[in-house]
Motif scaffolding. Structure first.
Motif, PDB file in Angstrom:
ATOM      1  N   PHE A  25      -6.941   6.294   5.036  1.00  0.00           N
ATOM      2  CA  PHE A  25      -6.095   5.112   5.188  1.00  0.00           C
ATOM      3  C   PHE A  25      -6.170   4.227   3.943  1.00  0.00           C
ATOM      4  O   PHE A  25      -5.147   3.773   3.412  1.00  0.00           O
ATOM      5  CB  PHE A  25      -6.538   4.335   6.428  1.00  0.00           C
ATOM      6  CG  PHE A  25      -5.848   3.008   6.585  1.00  0.00           C
ATOM      7  CD1 PHE A  25      -4.538   2.936   7.039  1.00  0.00           C
ATOM      8  CD2 PHE A  25      -6.520   1.831   6.268  1.00  0.00           C
ATOM      9  CE1 PHE A  25      -3.899   1.714   7.179  1.00  0.00           C
ATOM     10  CE2 PHE A  25      -5.884   0.605   6.404  1.00  0.00           C
ATOM     11  CZ  PHE A  25      -4.563   0.550   6.858  1.00  0.00           C
ATOM     12  N   LEU A  26      -7.383   3.979   3.457  1.00  0.00           N
ATOM     13  CA  LEU A  26      -7.575   3.123   2.290  1.00  0.00           C
ATOM     14  C   LEU A  26      -6.939   3.735   1.050  1.00  0.00           C
ATOM     15  O   LEU A  26      -6.297   3.043   0.239  1.00  0.00           O
ATOM     16  CB  LEU A  26      -9.085   2.905   2.072  1.00  0.00           C
ATOM     17  CG  LEU A  26      -9.493   1.884   1.005  1.00  0.00           C
ATOM     18  CD1 LEU A  26      -8.980   0.498   1.379  1.00  0.00           C
ATOM     19  CD2 LEU A  26     -11.012   1.849   0.854  1.00  0.00           C
ATOM     20  N   LEU A  27      -7.071   5.046   0.909  1.00  0.00           N
ATOM     21  CA  LEU A  27      -6.484   5.728  -0.247  1.00  0.00           C
ATOM     22  C   LEU A  27      -4.957   5.658  -0.195  1.00  0.00           C
ATOM     23  O   LEU A  27      -4.288   5.439  -1.216  1.00  0.00           O
ATOM     24  CB  LEU A  27      -6.948   7.192  -0.267  1.00  0.00           C
ATOM     25  CG  LEU A  27      -6.527   8.019  -1.486  1.00  0.00           C
ATOM     26  CD1 LEU A  27      -7.118   7.420  -2.766  1.00  0.00           C
ATOM     27  CD2 LEU A  27      -6.985   9.469  -1.337  1.00  0.00           C
ATOM     28  N   SER A  28      -4.394   5.783   0.991  1.00  0.00           N
ATOM     29  CA  SER A  28      -2.930   5.705   1.136  1.00  0.00           C
ATOM     30  C   SER A  28      -2.416   4.317   0.766  1.00  0.00           C
ATOM     31  O   SER A  28      -1.410   4.172   0.052  1.00  0.00           O
ATOM     32  CB  SER A  28      -2.536   6.041   2.581  1.00  0.00           C
ATOM     33  OG  SER A  28      -2.986   7.329   2.930  1.00  0.00           O
ATOM     34  N   ILE A  29      -3.107   3.281   1.240  1.00  0.00           N
ATOM     35  CA  ILE A  29      -2.720   1.907   0.916  1.00  0.00           C
ATOM     36  C   ILE A  29      -2.809   1.680  -0.598  1.00  0.00           C
ATOM     37  O   ILE A  29      -1.951   1.011  -1.210  1.00  0.00           O
ATOM     38  CB  ILE A  29      -3.631   0.906   1.656  1.00  0.00           C
ATOM     39  CG1 ILE A  29      -3.447   1.027   3.170  1.00  0.00           C
ATOM     40  CG2 ILE A  29      -3.346  -0.526   1.210  1.00  0.00           C
ATOM     41  CD1 ILE A  29      -2.061   0.686   3.657  1.00  0.00           C
ATOM     42  N   SER A  30      -3.868   2.273  -1.224  1.00  0.00           N
ATOM     43  CA  SER A  30      -4.037   2.104  -2.683  1.00  0.00           C
ATOM     44  C   SER A  30      -2.905   2.776  -3.449  1.00  0.00           C
ATOM     45  O   SER A  30      -2.413   2.245  -4.461  1.00  0.00           O
ATOM     46  CB  SER A  30      -5.385   2.704  -3.110  1.00  0.00           C
ATOM     47  OG  SER A  30      -6.449   2.034  -2.484  1.00  0.00           O
ATOM     48  N   VAL A  31      -2.491   3.942  -2.969  1.00  0.00           N
ATOM     49  CA  VAL A  31      -1.387   4.640  -3.633  1.00  0.00           C
ATOM     50  C   VAL A  31      -0.111   3.803  -3.556  1.00  0.00           C
ATOM     51  O   VAL A  31       0.628   3.649  -4.541  1.00  0.00           O
ATOM     52  CB  VAL A  31      -1.183   6.040  -2.998  1.00  0.00           C
ATOM     53  CG1 VAL A  31       0.118   6.675  -3.518  1.00  0.00           C
ATOM     54  CG2 VAL A  31      -2.375   6.935  -3.298  1.00  0.00           C
ATOM     55  N   VAL A  32       0.148   3.249  -2.372  1.00  0.00           N
ATOM     56  CA  VAL A  32       1.335   2.392  -2.206  1.00  0.00           C
ATOM     57  C   VAL A  32       1.224   1.175  -3.122  1.00  0.00           C
ATOM     58  O   VAL A  32       2.210   0.781  -3.800  1.00  0.00           O
ATOM     59  CB  VAL A  32       1.464   1.959  -0.732  1.00  0.00           C
ATOM     60  CG1 VAL A  32       2.586   0.917  -0.584  1.00  0.00           C
ATOM     61  CG2 VAL A  32       1.753   3.172   0.138  1.00  0.00           C
ATOM     62  N   TYR A  33       0.028   0.567  -3.182  1.00  0.00           N
ATOM     63  CA  TYR A  33      -0.176  -0.620  -4.026  1.00  0.00           C
ATOM     64  C   TYR A  33       0.068  -0.299  -5.497  1.00  0.00           C
ATOM     65  O   TYR A  33       0.741  -1.062  -6.224  1.00  0.00           O
ATOM     66  CB  TYR A  33      -1.597  -1.144  -3.826  1.00  0.00           C
ATOM     67  CG  TYR A  33      -2.039  -2.102  -4.909  1.00  0.00           C
ATOM     68  CD1 TYR A  33      -1.501  -3.398  -4.992  1.00  0.00           C
ATOM     69  CD2 TYR A  33      -2.960  -1.721  -5.879  1.00  0.00           C
ATOM     70  CE1 TYR A  33      -1.883  -4.265  -5.995  1.00  0.00           C
ATOM     71  CE2 TYR A  33      -3.348  -2.577  -6.884  1.00  0.00           C
ATOM     72  CZ  TYR A  33      -2.812  -3.855  -6.942  1.00  0.00           C
ATOM     73  OH  TYR A  33      -3.190  -4.709  -7.941  1.00  0.00           O
ATOM     74  N   ILE A  34      -0.463   0.839  -5.957  1.00  0.00           N
ATOM     75  CA  ILE A  34      -0.287   1.219  -7.364  1.00  0.00           C
ATOM     76  C   ILE A  34       1.199   1.391  -7.691  1.00  0.00           C
ATOM     77  O   ILE A  34       1.684   0.984  -8.770  1.00  0.00           O
ATOM     78  CB  ILE A  34      -1.069   2.516  -7.679  1.00  0.00           C
ATOM     79  CG1 ILE A  34      -2.584   2.239  -7.624  1.00  0.00           C
ATOM     80  CG2 ILE A  34      -0.696   3.069  -9.051  1.00  0.00           C
ATOM     81  CD1 ILE A  34      -3.440   3.486  -7.707  1.00  0.00           C
ATOM     82  N   GLY A  35       1.929   1.952  -6.735  1.00  0.00           N
ATOM     83  CA  GLY A  35       3.370   2.122  -6.948  1.00  0.00           C
ATOM     84  C   GLY A  35       4.063   0.784  -7.141  1.00  0.00           C
ATOM     85  O   GLY A  35       4.881   0.614  -8.069  1.00  0.00           O
ATOM     86  N   TYR A  36       3.756  -0.196  -6.290  1.00  0.00           N
ATOM     87  CA  TYR A  36       4.360  -1.521  -6.418  1.00  0.00           C
ATOM     88  C   TYR A  36       3.879  -2.232  -7.675  1.00  0.00           C
ATOM     89  O   TYR A  36       4.646  -2.933  -8.347  1.00  0.00           O
ATOM     90  CB  TYR A  36       4.039  -2.360  -5.191  1.00  0.00           C
ATOM     91  CG  TYR A  36       4.909  -2.043  -3.996  1.00  0.00           C
ATOM     92  CD1 TYR A  36       6.228  -2.488  -3.941  1.00  0.00           C
ATOM     93  CD2 TYR A  36       4.400  -1.297  -2.927  1.00  0.00           C
ATOM     94  CE1 TYR A  36       7.031  -2.193  -2.847  1.00  0.00           C
ATOM     95  CE2 TYR A  36       5.191  -1.001  -1.828  1.00  0.00           C
ATOM     96  CZ  TYR A  36       6.504  -1.448  -1.795  1.00  0.00           C
ATOM     97  OH  TYR A  36       7.295  -1.158  -0.718  1.00  0.00           O
ATOM     98  N   ARG A  37       2.611  -2.060  -8.019  1.00  0.00           N
ATOM     99  CA  ARG A  37       2.045  -2.794  -9.177  1.00  0.00           C
ATOM    100  C   ARG A  37       2.642  -2.316 -10.486  1.00  0.00           C
ATOM    101  O   ARG A  37       2.909  -3.098 -11.403  1.00  0.00           O
ATOM    102  CB  ARG A  37       0.522  -2.611  -9.193  1.00  0.00           C
ATOM    103  CG  ARG A  37      -0.191  -3.461 -10.253  1.00  0.00           C
ATOM    104  CD  ARG A  37      -1.687  -3.127 -10.248  1.00  0.00           C
ATOM    105  NE  ARG A  37      -2.455  -3.974 -11.121  1.00  0.00           N
ATOM    106  CZ  ARG A  37      -2.492  -3.914 -12.444  1.00  0.00           C
ATOM    107  NH1 ARG A  37      -1.709  -3.055 -13.092  1.00  0.00           N
ATOM    108  NH2 ARG A  37      -3.261  -4.738 -13.151  1.00  0.00           N
ATOM    109  N   LEU A  38       2.869  -1.015 -10.588  1.00  0.00           N
ATOM    110  CA  LEU A  38       3.373  -0.468 -11.850  1.00  0.00           C
ATOM    111  C   LEU A  38       4.866  -0.729 -12.031  1.00  0.00           C
ATOM    112  O   LEU A  38       5.352  -0.842 -13.165  1.00  0.00           O
ATOM    113  CB  LEU A  38       3.084   1.041 -11.919  1.00  0.00           C
ATOM    114  CG  LEU A  38       1.596   1.435 -11.971  1.00  0.00           C
ATOM    115  CD1 LEU A  38       1.438   2.957 -11.996  1.00  0.00           C
ATOM    116  CD2 LEU A  38       0.931   0.824 -13.211  1.00  0.00           C
ATOM    117  N   THR A  39       5.584  -0.840 -10.936  1.00  0.00           N
ATOM    118  CA  THR A  39       7.046  -1.008 -11.059  1.00  0.00           C
ATOM    119  C   THR A  39       7.476  -2.464 -11.040  1.00  0.00           C
ATOM    120  O   THR A  39       8.568  -2.806 -11.486  1.00  0.00           O
ATOM    121  CB  THR A  39       7.749  -0.268  -9.904  1.00  0.00           C
ATOM    122  OG1 THR A  39       7.298  -0.805  -8.657  1.00  0.00           O
ATOM    123  CG2 THR A  39       7.458   1.227  -9.962  1.00  0.00           C
TER     124      THR A  39
END
Length: 868
Positions: free
Chosen positions: A86-100
């Protein structure tokens, strides 16, 4: 097909299904989710976090805390797999928003704008991954010095008991059979006999695409009523991949069963509701389930192991489940149990024909086939050799496996199952750990086997030892050992009829108290034969050869008995390992250890240990042992005797056997040189020549050697005689008083002659050498005449008023006349006692030197003797 099923089972478990569903849900409803987060968490929380120095400090402290916690938990903490995903999935989503930077702006640190406060989410994910990667590996099934687990064969274990062919036969029958309802097969066997292993072999045979394997552990259910619910939950989880609605039908069916709970009123209400509302009844659900199973067209094999672990109510619930509740199409129940246990449980539920009732439940009952008991012995030997020191492997071989001509039959009788093998192995691994090399392995294994199988009998031997065991002597060494106390024929006549056949007090006690001791009456004879074998006289269990030659560490010796029950060396016990290690040292260090042991009160243990040394590695070892024995014998004893100080001493017969050169055996073994006999004689001469005054032990040993008929000692009897005379002469030159050692060494000079009487027989005769008499006479008249005159006066017991002169005079002077003549030659001025003694001697002579006479001593202090 099986591989597809495994993939399905891996993916479509409840937790993974929820996780996958969550990902899909986020993708489908991304916009509404973004809007919801923006209008709630972002608007009211994250939008108010400012980039300022004290916020930097707070977040840095949080980062430090996370790193420290991760380091602390590394390699010893197992994180939650689901939370990590769950934590890894949230981090992946966060990285996507942070980079774009597509939707949200993330607040940065005040002093480094590149890092954002929300990056802590990435740190948490990384730390969680570190914990997952760094967690400890699983323990191996066992390691050196570990216990053995009582594990069944599993999917890959080797069949040690020969069950495989029978399991394959049963498996073929199941594969060939098809029924419209359930078919139950009982696997009957005592606890530990290998029922689970037999089921494992059966599972291997039934690994087929047409088989749905279900393992149900009824003893995991928390109550009898939970068994039904747990069973159907297990079944529906296994069947879900094969039918879209069967899983739902099974759950509905189990819920109705639990709700109705066999209550007639509830059943009526349920039937009425079903009729009015259209809900399916229990019977219709049952029919639907059977129809679904026919469509699947697979065999369901349900394995229920350890039925005999359950209580009576749980057993009844499982039987009801098999017979009625789950009596489904083409379903096979494989149930393992101990029939005696299950029948007894049924008796408490229903007193009428329990065995016939059980036969109705199980259409086939398999009693585990006979297997060769040798397999258990071989497995026991294998496990013991795997974990115990190599030094006792040969003992394990002979004791457990035996030889072609001699096998230990008692193990075939006492080891009934592989569980017995595991229990005995674990007991030996644990309890022998501090006693390796300190006990006889054969005895220890026997007494541990008794403890495991019949603990109350074991406790009796320990707690009431002297009630059942007495000490007797063993062989020519006169060594005490324990033996069962036998009942005499006269005592047997007083016993009740049921007790007439007993042979020992131990067996009598078991016969009278077997109920309280929880011992089956029909096994009393087996136990007593076993114990009798341990303690030396039993032959019925193949102990005869074993009982004839026992190690010095055997349980039969009183000094070793308690360590077999204490599992460690007790105070006052000599360590066998310590002795062996000391023996490997040089002579001086070995002797120092001996002195230390004696000072610690272990002199009897040390003497006993030396007496058991019968073999030697080489000449160096042989000479070291002999020198050590001489050193031991000359140590002051802690056990005071009549005299103020005595020596430890040593058994002359044992030492003579060690030093005997009969048929040149010592020369051939340790002195093979051309002049080997001279080297051996030089070694023995050195032992006697190094003796210290007053030469107590050495002179005593020589006296023993001179008194034997055989002449196998490296030194001749004439040479030994010269040495005893030399000891006497040397001591007399060192002292001026006629003390006890003068007399002691004088009598040690006495020689034994063997006079032939015909027909190869001889009679012994003791003679005092003339040289010894000369030394004694010279000492008396030149050093201590008064001491001699005082010593030879005897006081008549009880009267204390009449006196005589003892026979020592004849030993020294040969005759009374010779003694009187010698006294006449002495100048009376050189002796205080001579005049009075001559008067007393004249009175004694008047009675022909054979009667006590009254005499009033004035000068010679005979009152001193009276006080002593």
């Amino acid at each position: 097909m099986k591989s597809i099923e495994r993939i399905y089972q891996f993916i479509f478990t409840r937790n993974k299904l929820l996780f996958i569903s969550g990902i899909i849900f986020f993708v489908l409803f991304r916009k509404p989710i973004e809007l919801f987060i923006s209008e709630t968490v972002v608007k009211y929380v994250f939008a108010h976090i400012n980039s300022i120095w004290y916020n930097d400090i707070v977040f840095l402290l949080i980062v430090s805390g996370v790193i420290i916690l991760t380091l602390h938990r590394y390699n010893k903490y197992i994180p939650s797999y689901n939370f990590s995903c769950f934590l890894l999935s949230i981090s992946v989503v966060y990285i996507g928003y942070r980079l774009t930077d597509e939707k949200w702006y993330f607040t940065a640190f005040s002093f480094i704008s590149y890092f954002k406060y929300a990056d802590i989410l990435i740190l948490l994910s990384v730390c969680q991954l570190i914990l997952i990667v760094g967690r400890k590996k699983e323990f191996p099934s066992y390691s050196y010095n570990s216990f053995f687990d009582d594990q069944p064969l599993g999917s890959k274990g080797n069949d040690k008991l020969g069950y495989n062919s029978y399991a394959e036969l049963l498996g073929d029958k199941i594969l060939s059979s098809h029924f419209s309802q359930a078919f139950a097969i009982g696997i009957n066997g005592k606890w530990g006999l290998g029922k689970t292993s037999f089921i494992d072999l059966l599972k291997r045979k039934l690994q087929n695409d047409d088989i749905i394997e279900i393992n149900f552990n009824a003893w995991n259910s928390h109550s009898p009523k939970a068994i039904i619910k747990d069973f159907f939950e297990t079944v529906q989880e296994k069947i879900r991949p094969y039918h879209s609605s069967l899983s739902r039908l099974l759950i509905q069916y189990s819920n109705k069963l639990v709700a109705i709970n066999n209550n007639k009123v509830t059943q009526s209400i349920q039937a009425t509701i079903s009729a009015l509302t259209g809900f399916e009844s229990l019977n219709s659900l049952y029919e639907d389930i059977n129809k679904a199973l026919k469509r699947i067209n697979k065999k369901i094999v349900v394995y229920i192991d350890d039925l005999d672990r359950l209580d009576k109510d749980e057993i009844i619930e499982v039987i009801r489940l098999i017979r009625n509740t789950a009596n489904f199409y083409n379903t096979f129940f494989i149930v393992a149990y101990d029939k005696n246990y299950v029948v007894n449980a049924l008796k408490q539920h229903n007193h009428y024909r329990q065995e016939e009732f059980l036969e109705k439940i199980f259409q086939v009952e398999v009693t585990l086939p006979y297997f060769k008991k040798d397999a258990l012995r071989y497995k026991l030997a294998e496990k013991l050799k795997e974990m115990l020191p190599e030094g006792i492997h040969s003992t394990i071989e002979s004791e457990v496996i035996g030889t072609a001509s001699s096998k230990p039959p008692y193990l075939n009788e006492w080891l009934e199952s592989m569980r017995d093998v595991t229990r005995l192995t674990n007991a030996l691994l644990l309890n022998l750990s501090k006693l390796t090399g300190e006990v006889d392995f054969c005895d220890f294994m026997r007494i541990e086997l008794l403890r495991i199988k019949y603990p109350s009998a074991y406790e009796l031997l320990h707690r009431k030892t002297l009630d059942f065991l007495n000490t007797t002597t063993r062989g020519s060494s006169n060594k005490n050992y324990y033996q069962l106390i036998k009942i005499t024929e006269e005592e047997k006549r007083k016993l009740k009829d049921i007790e007439k056949g007993v042979s020992s007090y131990f067996e009598l006690y078991l016969t009278r108290n077997y109920t309280e001791l929880s011992i089956p009456q029909n096994e009393i004879s087996k136990i007593t034969d076993f114990v009798d074998g341990i303690f030396g006289s039993g032959t019925s269990l193949g102990f005869y050869s074993y009982s004839q030659s026992r190690s010095h560490l055997s349980i039969i010796f009183p000094s070793k008995f308690n360590r077999y029950f204490a599992y460690t060396l007790l105070d006052g016990a000599l360590s066998e390992v310590e002795f062996s290690n000391a023996r490997a040292l040089n002579q001086n260090k070995f002797n120092s250890n001996i002195t230390h042991w004696v000072e610690g009160g272990l002199e009897f243990e040390v003497k006993d240990r030396f007496s058991e040394v019968k073999s030697f590695d080489n000449r160096e070892d042989y000479e070291k042992i002999i020198r050590a024995i001489f050193h031991l014998a000359n140590q002051p004893s802690k056990n005071k005797g009549f005299y103020a100080e005595i020596l430890v001493g040593y058994d002359g017969e044992n030492l003579m056997h060690k030093m005997s050169n009969y048929d040149k055996q010592l020369v051939e073994k340790f002195y093979p040189e051309t002049n080997g006999e001279q080297i051996l004689r030089g070694f023995v001469n050195e032992l006697f020549d190094q003796a210290a005054s007053p030469f107590h032990f050495e002179s005593d040993f020589i006296k023993y050697l001179n008194g034997r008929f055989s002449d196998s000692f490296p030194l001749t009897k004439e040479e030994l005689k010269r040495k005893s005379l030399d000891y006497f002469r040397r001591y007399c030159s060192e002292t001026d008083k006629l003390d006890r050692w003068v007399w002691y060494l004088f009598y040690r000079c006495e020689q034994t002659e063997w006079i032939p009487t015909g027909h190869n027989s001889h009679v012994s005769q003791d003679n005092m050498p003339a040289e010894a008499k000369e030394i004694m006479v010279d000492f008396i008249f030149n050093k201590d005449l008064d001491g001699f005159l005082f010593e030879i006066i005897d006081i008549e017991s009880f009267k204390q008023k009449t006196f005589a002169i003892n026979g020592a005079v004849l030993k020294v002077f040969n005759s009374w006349e010779s003694f009187q003549e010698k006294l006449v030659e002495i100048n009376e001025q050189n002796s205080k006692y001579l005049n009075e003694f001559k008067e007393f001697l004249a009175e004694f002579a008047s009675k022909n030197y054979s009667q006590y006479v009254e005499f009033q001593f004035e000068t010679i202090p005979v009152k001193e003797k009276m006080r002593k």
